[in-house]
Design a protein around this motif. Structure first.
Motif, PDB file in Angstrom:
ATOM      1  N   LEU B 174       0.472  -1.053   0.027  1.00 36.08           N
ATOM      2  CA  LEU B 174      -0.184  -0.273  -0.112  1.00 36.08           C
ATOM      3  C   LEU B 174       0.437   1.057   0.491  1.00 36.08           C
ATOM      4  O   LEU B 174       2.479   1.212   0.431  1.00 36.08           O
ATOM      5  CB  LEU B 174      -1.077   0.284   1.297  1.00 36.08           C
ATOM      6  CG  LEU B 174      -1.661  -0.451   1.773  1.00 36.08           C
ATOM      7  CD1 LEU B 174      -2.114  -0.497   2.521  1.00 36.08           C
ATOM      8  CD2 LEU B 174      -3.319  -0.446   0.323  1.00 36.08           C
ATOM      9  N   CYS B 175       0.029   2.346  -0.384  1.00 40.33           N
ATOM     10  CA  CYS B 175       1.079   3.427  -0.162  1.00 40.33           C
ATOM     11  C   CYS B 175      -0.139   4.613  -0.659  1.00 40.33           C
ATOM     12  O   CYS B 175      -0.800   4.928  -1.695  1.00 40.33           O
ATOM     13  CB  CYS B 175       1.847   3.817  -1.235  1.00 40.33           C
ATOM     14  SG  CYS B 175       3.368   5.888  -1.303  1.00 40.33           S
ATOM     15  N   VAL B 176       0.197   5.027   0.413  1.00 33.86           N
ATOM     16  CA  VAL B 176      -0.643   6.764   0.470  1.00 33.86           C
ATOM     17  C   VAL B 176      -0.020   8.155  -0.773  1.00 33.86           C
ATOM     18  O   VAL B 176       0.922   8.184  -0.175  1.00 33.86           O
ATOM     19  CB  VAL B 176      -1.146   7.430   1.826  1.00 33.86           C
ATOM     20  CG1 VAL B 176      -2.602   8.228   1.831  1.00 33.86           C
ATOM     21  CG2 VAL B 176      -1.843   6.072   2.721  1.00 33.86           C
ATOM     22  N   SER B 177      -0.882   8.647  -1.704  1.00 32.80           N
ATOM     23  CA  SER B 177      -0.610   9.451  -2.034  1.00 32.80           C
ATOM     24  C   SER B 177      -0.008  11.059  -1.734  1.00 32.80           C
ATOM     25  O   SER B 177      -0.566  10.993  -0.576  1.00 32.80           O
ATOM     26  CB  SER B 177      -1.403  10.346  -3.088  1.00 32.80           C
ATOM     27  OG  SER B 177      -2.647  10.771  -2.239  1.00 32.80           O
ATOM     28  N   PRO B 178       0.920  11.426  -1.762  1.00 33.00           N
ATOM     29  CA  PRO B 178       1.359  12.474  -1.259  1.00 33.00           C
ATOM     30  C   PRO B 178       0.427  13.728   0.020  1.00 33.00           C
ATOM     31  O   PRO B 178       0.489  14.385   0.236  1.00 33.00           O
ATOM     32  CB  PRO B 178       2.291  13.441  -1.967  1.00 33.00           C
ATOM     33  CG  PRO B 178       2.851  12.495  -2.791  1.00 33.00           C
ATOM     34  CD  PRO B 178       1.655  11.670  -3.223  1.00 33.00           C
ATOM     35  N   MET B 182      -5.239   9.983  -2.287  1.00 27.33           N
ATOM     36  CA  MET B 182      -5.598   8.855  -2.811  1.00 27.33           C
ATOM     37  C   MET B 182      -4.777   7.674  -2.085  1.00 27.33           C
ATOM     38  O   MET B 182      -3.658   7.656  -1.702  1.00 27.33           O
ATOM     39  CB  MET B 182      -4.928   9.205  -4.238  1.00 27.33           C
ATOM     40  CG  MET B 182      -5.756  10.097  -5.586  1.00 27.33           C
ATOM     41  SD  MET B 182      -6.595   8.711  -6.317  1.00 27.33           S
ATOM     42  CE  MET B 182      -7.519  10.565  -7.166  1.00 27.33           C
ATOM     43  N   LEU B 183      -4.789   6.175  -3.066  1.00 25.59           N
ATOM     44  CA  LEU B 183      -4.141   5.111  -2.432  1.00 25.59           C
ATOM     45  C   LEU B 183      -3.822   4.190  -2.591  1.00 25.59           C
ATOM     46  O   LEU B 183      -4.718   3.575  -3.734  1.00 25.59           O
ATOM     47  CB  LEU B 183      -5.115   4.705  -1.150  1.00 25.59           C
ATOM     48  CG  LEU B 183      -4.361   2.960  -0.322  1.00 25.59           C
ATOM     49  CD1 LEU B 183      -3.643   3.344   0.463  1.00 25.59           C
ATOM     50  CD2 LEU B 183      -5.847   2.651   0.253  1.00 25.59           C
ATOM     51  N   LEU B 184      -2.748   3.742  -2.931  1.00 29.65           N
ATOM     52  CA  LEU B 184      -2.133   2.838  -4.283  1.00 29.65           C
ATOM     53  C   LEU B 184      -2.318   1.455  -3.797  1.00 29.65           C
ATOM     54  O   LEU B 184      -1.716   1.450  -2.041  1.00 29.65           O
ATOM     55  CB  LEU B 184      -0.694   2.790  -4.954  1.00 29.65           C
ATOM     56  CG  LEU B 184      -0.141   4.289  -5.527  1.00 29.65           C
ATOM     57  CD1 LEU B 184       0.994   4.502  -5.802  1.00 29.65           C
ATOM     58  CD2 LEU B 184      -0.730   3.990  -7.137  1.00 29.65           C
ATOM     59  N   SER B 185      -2.414   0.374  -4.427  1.00 34.40           N
ATOM     60  CA  SER B 185      -2.468  -1.153  -3.453  1.00 34.40           C
ATOM     61  C   SER B 185      -1.991  -2.081  -4.781  1.00 34.40           C
ATOM     62  O   SER B 185      -2.242  -1.601  -5.263  1.00 34.40           O
ATOM     63  CB  SER B 185      -3.734  -1.053  -3.300  1.00 34.40           C
ATOM     64  OG  SER B 185      -4.787  -1.638  -4.341  1.00 34.40           O
ATOM     65  N   ALA B 186      -1.680  -3.064  -3.876  1.00 30.75           N
ATOM     66  CA  ALA B 186      -0.580  -4.124  -5.071  1.00 30.75           C
ATOM     67  C   ALA B 186      -0.970  -5.354  -4.818  1.00 30.75           C
ATOM     68  O   ALA B 186      -0.753  -5.713  -3.289  1.00 30.75           O
ATOM     69  CB  ALA B 186       1.223  -3.700  -5.164  1.00 30.75           C
ATOM     70  N   GLY B 187      -1.350  -6.235  -5.236  1.00 37.16           N
ATOM     71  CA  GLY B 187      -1.125  -8.022  -5.948  1.00 37.16           C
ATOM     72  C   GLY B 187       0.061  -7.826  -6.326  1.00 37.16           C
ATOM     73  O   GLY B 187       0.483  -7.354  -6.550  1.00 37.16           O
TER      74      GLY B 187
END
Lengths: 790, 678
Positions: B174-178, B182-187
């Motif tokens: 996961l990563c929250v945008s600056p 927004m939120l990045l998620s990845a499988g």
């Protein structure tokens, strides 16, 4: 930073921690200590400061837990107020205004709505113990007017007053007199120990020097004492034979306190340190402020490697203090000798230290002078070993000079390939030491050797300084400044102002590198131009501290006047100072240093530009470390309210389930009972036996067998109707709980807080407990016999 | 701060242990090791700050951790009106650490209190938590898990705010945008979510294996002319398990582009990634990637559109043990984590074993493509409990350290000859050296030995031994001679020794005087004798000062403490010797030592004598030509040759002269030596 407030002087740490006895919280998780105008709350486990309780406007002189609610803390101060705090959240609950200087505070559980304070009436040395009735009011600020004198003519120190026997009497000593006041009889008895009457007493002798503090353990079975020997002595059963020691605590023990739970002790030391000690006399944590015990000889330095502030620390140590976290990083043991703490001994002092070559070299000078002629001097040069990440002694020089070393400086020019150190001494010489190859067939090594000895007409060398590029060395000989070429060590020129001995000397930096500045004892600040070899300007300024900023041309000078210290920031090339701040401190400023910022600030206004690249820290005579801040107080304060206060929510544990279920059952039963018989019964959580069981740490609890029966009995008490068959079941169940109890230590302690949060019924419980416990014990005997039969 | 994942038997689990630096000043480093302990280290002092063992550490090992963003906390109270200097200092306090466990619970641990703060369970994950991210304002926490869900937590209440399905397989990163919206998620693929609506905003291709790390690299769009909506144009970075490529993606306004913009190549799977955010267009992004093989790769790149070729690192850092001797080869020390300091110019490196890591601050030098740091961590293995409490560090003080005491060369600046003089001497030496051939010298030597053979006095073996010892620098031989206690013997030996050995002897004596004081006592006798007997010879030497400077300094420093006493002693000795000399003038006869050279301006002596002299002391020779003062001395020596009895008187005179000098307070060599003797 867009918004700019005026520059303010702020205290940035290292405040005193050892003014009064530290106080433990009821669960021994926190420790409170007074620190100037604040009360600091530390965690006993992590040594971290959890909260700073601020609100007092003058020195805080006493703190005590609220005996009726152990989540609250009373504090009193010289500003004439008593404040009540919620220390868990760091909130001020109430302020009681007394309107006279309060010197100490005592609380007694039995005196429900009053506290005791020491006040100073009329004469400076006459102190009284008065009881202050705290009025019950919902408002934040309450006047407490009801004062009644308990004892007159007592000692100012809170250590000389003790409440005894659950608040039945209070004893105070002064000089040779012991006064005891009985609250019930309202009488005072006085005894004079000076006369030759025979008193019954026990004498415990071990300390050879002054005993600074005494404390009884919670159970009263042992007595703790400590003094200048810096050894904590525990007298078991108050006999001279059974004593245990915790030696080498580092400095004089000034206060001893014991946690109410009995599992921890703490000792406050004269070197501004609190040691937390386990019951088994093992030090578990150290809360260390900026060491304040001794005067600072080395001045303030910045370790280029760790960016920590370096100054004298413990005796014979150099202290590395992190300015970012306001915490001591470590003490570097330079002397490596056991410190003997005894009155009147002349100790070896760490007089000078300097870092060179980007922190790769450290030079230290130790000195011991017992008489005029007997001078012991030693210079050590330490190399920072990257391999082992620590300092290694490279060269030790005995008697580098015939007399005291007055200044020590490394050549820190970037291009210089050979590390160079200059020492100036009162013997009239300055010596240049260089690092040379010392290899032989056995090993490769480097070592320092003396390269040049210089003198000027047998005057005492007072100061030395390298220019920024390392090409010139300036050495001041009393009133005269000499300039030497660092290549050939030839005397290039001399400056003399005839205005007293030179106290400070420094070269300008960057664009101002052609200037040399000197400040004399007679209050003249002179600036010489090195190109024209002429005096550029001079000013009348009694300079105490002069420090160049390593990142800019600026030079900060702190001058001393009768009213206080003033700060001047100037560039040598410009006649007008960049910034002046009057009255930065009322005391004399002893040392100052520029600390380069990691991330440069961007103040645009001219007055603050000097703070862009570096921050200026200074140390006053009372050894408080101060700095300048541009942030407004509001900006700094609001975050407390903004603070993310995540609720403590810990999940239920198996223990909780069992106890909870049980409680529910009981509640139901109680309800039934109350419906049927209209009998008022305490709730499970209010039963003293349970609370006692939960309060006391597991290791001081008696055996489970003993507890178990008590526990069961406490539950049984109200249920006379219960049939005998039911009891064994309960016993089993409780035993289970006990075993789980020990497993789930962590969660268990969390539970306690919840159960104790209700402070209303607490008093009643306390009163109930004694009679109940007696009953319980009786019951226990029966119980035992019953078990034996089985 | 990014956190690596926990390791387990799962082949697709990321390598490395979960660890993270505390935000802002990197004061702490938290590391959840595989034994279930959470350890927090102080980076500045490399000290174990605290250790925590979660109650369920065996079943639910820690899989990921994240520091809460720093909260401001007022440290001290506002300025008082009374005293101006009192006021506030604040600091950023970071004290909460979120730990994700393998069983799906999330623990919040307070490093200030040293205890568990709260536990997030209810309504959360029922499988391994893969990644935790704090929202910038600290009020929210995002977590993702193997159970395919992403959960938004309210930290204040410890309740689930929202839970939604993030992927068809497990969500690993996961990563929250600056801007926090927004939120990045990845499988395996990467999705960008709008946090408000929990809708997918963009899709990205992702990696073939589970993504282990996601990070935004810029906070401003590259093209500043366009209005910035908070996300468009930003770059982010992703690394995956078993993938040696780190991909950089750009969030674009159109939804077509799904492939990576560029990539960085490293030597092994990335374990820990840290970067400095670039705040403007010109500033390059600095990236530090710790690989599973224990190396750190540093990249410095200005993100600017596509780049087909994967970029290689600008700098690689490795750490190895020193290879002691030739036998042991240096072994690599794995680097566990690397974080940029706030000044962006130095890097905090964590290396060694995870239960006793060493944390070091290393200044960056990107010009060097490869940095290998040699570190000795052998002594780091012993746990230092004592130092943890007392906070005392003991620097190493071993016998290898050089010790300088007064008198030892190096303690004081060496006395150097005036440069002009030496030049002259050297030129003379050269010219003089050419005059005598080796054959002549050999011949002279023969004569010399022959002569010595004739003298069969008992003590004569001592001068011979001494000469031989000095010439060959034979320690044993010198010992035999120099350790004698017989004063008479010493005197005789000194009288008979050839003049050219005087300087070597003095140097040897100086060396021995610097040694053990016991042996120095004997040497003092020798020194006394040599200086009294050969004072005249010594005074003729032009380079005496540099040659005997060390001896002079030694004596001066030793004598300094007893200045007055030694003055008295010197005078007494003078008196006594004069009295004894006058009483028995003819007791000791000086042996027939022939002058090596006699120089007379009018008439010269026998040729053979001159030849012998040549071989021995060229210095003398040169000197004679030069100084008139020495001539007289040589003349005296000449006289001695003929009249041995004159010798003693001569010596007496010498002493006289010397003591006078001393009385005048002149710091000359000779008086000091006399007074020095005890």
């Amino acid at each position: 930073m867009v918004e700019e407030e005026s520059i303010r002087v702020v205290r940035c740490g290292g405040s005193e921690l050892n003014f009064r006895r530290a106080v433990f919280s009821a669960d021994s998780k926190y420790i409170f200590c007074v620190s100037g105008d604040f009360v600091k709350v530390y965690s006993t486990a992590t040594e971290e400061c959890v909260h700073i309780l601020h609100g007092h406007r003058n020195l805080v002189t006493g703190i005590q837990l609220n005996p009726n609610n152990h989540l609250q803390l009373y504090s009193c101060s010289l500003d004439g107020t008593i404040k009540l705090w919620d220390y868990i959240d760091g909130i001020l609950i109430k302020t009681f205004i007394v309107r006279c200087k309060l010197h100490a505070l005592f609380t007694v559980a039995q005196a429900e709505d009053s506290v005791f304070v020491t006040v100073n009436k009329e004469k400076p040395d006459i102190f009284q113990l008065v009881s202050v009735k705290l009025p019950k009011s919902s408002s934040q600020e309450v006047e407490a007017k009801e004062l009644s004198i308990v004892l007159d003519y007592i000692n100012q120190s809170p250590k000389c007053i003790a409440f005894g026997n659950e608040g039945v009497y209070v004893a105070a000593v002064r000089d040779f007199y012991l006064s005891v006041y009985f609250f019930k009889k309202k009488t005072t008895s006085r005894r004079n120990f000076y006369d030759e009457k025979k008193y019954t007493y026990t004498c415990l002798h071990w300390h050879h020097d002054i005993v600074m503090d005494l404390a009884f353990s919670v159970t009263g079975s042992s007595l703790l004492s400590g003094g200048r020997e810096s050894v904590l002595v525990e007298w078991r059963d108050a006999t001279e034979k059974n004593k245990e020691f915790l030696p080498r605590l580092g400095a004089t023990i000034e206060h001893i306190s014991v946690s109410p739970a009995g599992d921890l002790f703490c000792t406050s030391h004269s070197d501004n340190k609190i040691t937390i000690i386990h019951r088994n006399l093992e030090a578990s944590a150290v809360i260390q402020g900026l060491v304040k015990d001794r005067s600072i000889f080395t001045g303030l330095m910045i370790d280029p490697r760790t960016k920590a502030l370096v100054l004298n620390g413990k005796p014979g140590h150099l202290q590395f203090y992190s300015l970012q976290s306001d915490k001591q990083l470590y003490n570097l043991d330079i002397m490596q000798q056991e410190y003997i703490n005894d009155y009147g001994l002349i100790q070896i002092e760490l007089k000078k230290a300097a870092f060179g070559c980007f922190g790769n070299w450290l030079a230290t000078v130790e000195q011991r002078q017992e008489k005029e002629t007997e001078l012991e001097l030693q210079m050590k040069l330490w190399m920072y070993s990257k391999k082992t990440q620590g300092f290694i002694l490279n060269t030790k020089i005995h008697m580098p000079h015939e007399d005291c070393i007055t200044a020590l400086c490394f050549c820190n020019a970037e291009k210089s390939e050979q590390p160079t150190l200059v020492t100036a001494s009162k013997d009239g010489y300055f010596k240049v030491w260089i690092l040379t190859d010392d290899s032989d067939i056995y090993k490769k090594a480097v070592g320092w050797t003396c390269d040049f000895v210089g003198s000027y007409h047998k005057y005492q060398a007072t100061n030395c300084c390298f220019s920024e590029d390392g090409s010139l060395l300036a050495v001041s000989f009393e009133e005269i400044v000499t300039l030497w070429d660092s290549e050939t060590w030839e005397l290039k020129c001399t400056f003399c102002q005839r205005a007293g001995n030179i106290r400070h000397l420094c070269f300008g930096r960057l664009t101002c590198s052609k200037y040399l500045l000197g400040a004399t004892e007679n209050g003249i600040l002179s600036c010489w131009n090195l190109l024209s070899c002429a005096l550029e300007w001079s000013a009348k300024l009694n300079v105490r501290v002069m420090e160049p900023d390593p990142n800019s041309e600026n030079i900060a000078a702190v001058s001393q006047s009768s009213v206080g210290s003033d700060l001047f920031v100037f560039k040598p090339s410009e006649p007008r100072p960049l910034y002046i701040q009057k009255g930065i401190s009322r005391e004399e400023v002893q040392w100052g240093v520029f600390v380069p910022r990691d991330v440069p600030e961007s103040f645009t206004s001219e007055a603050y530009q000097w703070l862009n690249r570096s921050q200026f820290y200074f140390l006053t005579k009372s050894q408080s470390l101060l700095t300048f801040s541009t942030k407004s107080p509001e900006e700094k304060l609001t975050p407390t309210s903004k603070q993310l206060l995540a609720e403590e929510s810990l999940p239920t544990t198996p223990f909780y389930f069992i106890l909870g279920k049980h409680r529910q059952q009981q509640d139901e039963k109680l309800n039934e009972i109350s419906e049927n018989e209209l009998v008022q019964l305490p709730l499970t959580e209010n039963i003293p036996a349970i609370s006692e069981l939960l309060h006391t740490p597991a290791h001081v609890l008696p055996s489970a067998v003993f507890l178990c029966s008590m526990f069961v009995n406490s539950l049984l008490l109200s249920k006379e109707t219960k049939s005998a068959e039911e009891i064994p079941k309960d016993v089993d169940m409780e035993e289970e709980k006990e075993s789980e109890n020990s497993d789930e230590e962590n969660d268990f302690t969390e539970k306690i807080q919840e159960t104790n949060n209700t402070d209303l019924g607490e008093d009643i419980i306390h009163q109930l407990s004694k009679s109940e416990e007696k009953e319980l014990r009786k019951f226990r005997k029966i119980d035992y016999s019953w078990i034996a039969v089985l | 701060m990014a956190a690596g994942g926990g390791s387990s038997g799962d082949p697709l689990a990321p390598a490395g242990v979960p660890c993270a630096f505390s935000p802002h000043s990197q004061a702490y480093f938290a590391l959840a090791s595989t034994d279930g302990h959470l350890r927090v280290w102080e980076t500045a002092s490399n000290r174990l700050h605290q250790e925590y063992v979660p109650s369920a550490h065996l079943s639910g090992t820690c899989t990921c951790l994240a520091w809460a963003p720093a909260r401001l906390q007022a440290k001290e109270s506002p300025q008082r009106k009374k005293r101006k200097s009192e006021a506030v200092g604040t600091s950023n306090q970071t004290d909460l650490l979120a730990l994700g466990t393998a069983v799906g619970s999330i623990l919040l641990y307070s490093t200030v209190k040293g205890e568990l703060h709260s536990k997030l369970i209810s309504g959360g994950h029922d499988n391994r938590v893969n990644c935790i991210q704090w929202h910038q304002d600290g009020g929210c926490l995002y977590s993702c898990s193997d159970d395919k869900h992403i959960v938004e937590w309210n930290v204040q209440t410890c309740k689930v705010k929202c839970k939604w399905k993030g992927d068809n397989s497990s969500v690993t990163s996961l990563c929250v945008s600056p801007d926090g919206k927004m939120l990045l998620s990845a499988g395996r693929t990467i999705k960008l979510w709008v946090l408000e609506t929990k809708e997918v905003y963009r899709h990205f291709t992702g990696h073939a294996t589970p993504v282990s790390s996601l990070m935004f690299t810029t906070i401003r769009p590259p093209n500043e002319s366009q209005p910035f909506d908070g996300i468009t144009g930003l770059y982010f970075l992703s690394g995956a398990v078993h993938d040696r490529l780190l991909n950089v993606w750009q969030v674009r306004s159109e939804n077509k582009e799904k492939s990576a913009v560029m990539s960085f190549t490293v030597t092994d799977e990335p374990v820990y990634i840290d970067l400095t955010l670039s705040e403007n267009k010109e500033e390059p992004v600095k990236l530090a990637v710790v690989c599973r093989d224990g190396q750190v790769h540093l990249f410095e790149h200005i993100l600017n559109g596509y780049c087909k070729k994967p970029l290689t690192s600008n700098c690689t850092i490795q750490i190895a043990t020193p290879g002691k001797g030739k036998k042991s080869t240096p072994k690599p020390i794995p680097i566990l984590a690397a974080g940029f300091c706030s000044d962006k110019m130095s890097l905090l490196l964590v290396y060694g074993s995870w239960f006793q890591p060493t944390i070091e601050r290393v200044a960056l030098n990107t010009r060097e493509p490869h940095m290998c740091l040699v570190r000795d961590i052998s002594n780091c293995w012993t746990p230092k409990v004592e130092t943890a409490i007392t906070k005392v560090r003991t620097p190493v003080m071993n016998s290898e350290a050089k010790v300088l005491v007064p008198g030892i060369p190096g303690h004081h600046a060496a006395i150097k000859p005036a440069p002009l003089q030496t030049e002259q001497v050297e030129s003379k030496r050269k010219s003089g050296g050419n005059e005598v051939s080796i054959e002549e010298r050999l011949g002279a030597m023969d004569i010399d030995t022959h002569k010595k053979g004739k003298d069969d006095l008992q003590t004569n073996s001592f001068p011979v031994l001494l000469t031989q010892g000095l010439e060959s620098n034979d320690f044993e031989m010198l010992n035999k001679v120099l350790q004698t206690r017989n004063l008479n013997l010493i005197k005789k030996t000194v009288l008979r020794m050839p003049l050219h050995t005087v300087i070597p002897l003095l140097q040897e004596l100086t060396k021995r005087l610097q040694g053990h004081p016991n042996s120095a006592v004997l040497m003092v006798q020798w020194l006394k004798c040599v200086l009294t007997v050969h004072a005249s010879y010594l005074s003729t030497l032009p380079d005496l000062v540099p040659q005997l400077g060390a001896l002079y300094q030694l004596m001066e420093s030793r004598v300094k403490t007893f200045q007055k006493l030694s003055h008295l002693h010197g005078k007494l000795i003078l008196l006594i010797t004069q009295v004894t000399a006058s009483e028995k003038t003819k007791e000791t006869t000086s042996p027939g030592q022939k002058a090596k050279l006699v120089y007379e301006e009018e008439s010269s002596e026998e040729e053979s004598d001159d030849e012998i002299a040549d071989k021995d002391s060229e210095d003398n020779w040169d000197e004679d030509e030069e100084e008139s003062e020495s001539e007289k001395d040589e003349d005296d020596a000449e006289e001695e040759d003929e009249d041995a009895e004159g010798k003693d008187e001569e010596n007496g005179e010498d002493r006289d002269r010397a003591s006078e000098k001393e009385l005048n307070g002149d710091s000359d060599l000779d008086p000091e030596n006399e007074s020095e003797e005890e």
